[in-house]
Design an enzyme around this catalytic site. Sequence first.
Site, PDB file in Angstrom:
ATOM      1  N   ASP A   1      46.547  38.007  45.360  1.00 25.24           N
ATOM      2  CA  ASP A   1      46.944  36.892  44.302  1.00 25.24           C
ATOM      3  C   ASP A   1      48.460  36.422  44.326  1.00 25.24           C
ATOM      4  O   ASP A   1      49.086  36.168  43.255  1.00 25.24           O
ATOM      5  CB  ASP A   1      46.862  37.361  42.863  1.00 25.24           C
TER       6      ASP A   1
ATOM      7  N   ASP B   1      40.180  45.114  35.008  1.00 21.82           N
ATOM      8  CA  ASP B   1      40.878  43.815  35.344  1.00 21.82           C
ATOM      9  C   ASP B   1      42.075  43.401  34.467  1.00 21.82           C
ATOM     10  O   ASP B   1      42.968  42.686  34.910  1.00 21.82           O
ATOM     11  CB  ASP B   1      40.125  42.573  35.681  1.00 21.82           C
TER      12      ASP B   1
END
Length: 580
Positions: A295, A519
């Site tokens: 990411d 998450d």
Amino acid sequence: MKLNGQRRWAAAGVVVATAVATFGVAMSAPAGAAPGCRVDYSANGWGGGGFGASVKITNLGDAISGGWTLKFSFPGSQRVAQGWSANWTQSGKDVTATSMSWNGNLGTNASIDIGFNGSNAATGDANPSTFTLNGTTCTGQPGTTTTTTTTTTTTTTSNNPDPGTKVDNPYVGAKQYVNPDWAAKANAEPGGSRVANQPTGVWLDRIAAIAGTADSRGLAGHLDEAVRQAAGSPLVIQLVIYNLPGRDCSALASNGELKATEIDRYKTEYIDPIAAILARPAYAGLRIVTTVEIDSLPNLITNVSPRPTAVAACDTMKSNGNYVTGVGYALAKLGAVPNVYNYLDIGHHGWIGWDDNFGPTAELLFQAANASGSTKANVQGFIANTANYGALKEPYFKIEDSVNGTSVRQSKWVDWNRYVDGLSYAQAFRNRAVQAGFDANVGVLIDTSRNGWGGSARPTGPGPTTSVDAYVNGGKLDRRIHLGNWCNQAGAGLGERPKAAPEPGIDAYVWMKPPGESDGASEEIPNNEGKGFDRMCDPTYTGNVRNGNNMSGALGNAPISGKWFSAQFQELMRNAYPAL
Ligand code: BGC
């Protein structure tokens, strides 16, 4: 470092070889062609008296159908311990490998890759130099004559650890490290023992993770355990390098400890100590896979000004250059360790699959691969779909389909994306990256930990052709509300089990995100890891521009990212596909 281009396609090679063999048999070889063969043998040691050998057999004569037998003799003390893609036996120094039921046909010019793990009492044993296939000595020449000679084609490497050699796909012929700490959590769940022995990624998600904390084993602890699990055989241990300054700039749930400017701390307190541990001689026999900075770089393409999706923190990371500098530094330092295999993060199709994002991401990755003293040789490949939920394959609709003259690309779900699933994206990105300058033999890992989408709601056929949306929505396996949703997705299931070389261009399906780890928190939870509260993890959130202002689709009652989330783990097992 040597990247052996020939072996990148080992698994694909098996598929191709089988196809060619079938073709050759069907067509039948030219009458009177004589037998001939070539054998490429290479061995790599990992210390402690163990080695792995790859044996490529190429049939240069008549098509062989109904089975083959390869014979050779070891010059030294070698013993076959465990082989693959053939039945292996050894008597004294003489080794025999016979075909399996599925690879007994070998067409003219077709090849097959087989191999074994071996042991040897002495180091420096020479490789075998003479091979016979179905009684014919392999000279490396087409079978124009039946006279045998003793010349063979061999690729000889020492059985000692060779710091200059990397295998092309580290997953082929290797066991994988099972993180005992993750396994213990999985085992503690009802039914969890069905998956607890799967290999998962070890996330080095903060500086303290290197030394270890009261509740997490340190890096050396994992590597020591990996050496124990390897027991002299090739073993892959998967690490996630995840601590860039200004980490996860477009979201809050995985913000990290290092501020946007703290690139020097990243280098000296994070990457340097990791590299020093990985370089210890005790770990030289491991195949260490490092997935580098999830990411990060894709954010510099999609979430920056002047795009409507821009986030100020991503603009900052683009302008200060610290993502590119940090990734280049990590690649260079880690890649200098001979047995480290770097894989760069490429997001997933629901992020980078649009034309505006695809090529620019490949180009930016190439720039980062050449930053901070790194070169492209430090990049073994890429990893896609890390910790995401994108389906691996969408069997019930293709990007080329249209309904009543309207392309599926115009459906609400696909929304002009160029890819409908993770596999087609990963393979295409690989090719685009090569075009950008990466080596032709790079491979891709796909994180299949949570993209199974099984259970009773899984479609079993295409949707109705009443409209393009009905067709796509009725047939798609991925049941997220929107492709941009990423946090603790309701309805998800465990995906394909970890597997080496499953498809052309794909080095492995992996479980990089350990299933059961959250998450992000579904509400604000104070913590000392720098993690924020991202409303994409809140099931009541109605969304933002990055998910088309849709509901988040997240499960409720979630702990902060990385912490155990039992309810999610249970759902992932229930909806596993393939089912458990
Ligand atoms: C978290 C990490 C965690 C990883 C694996 C990430 O989202 O930020 O702290 O180790 O997931 O669960």
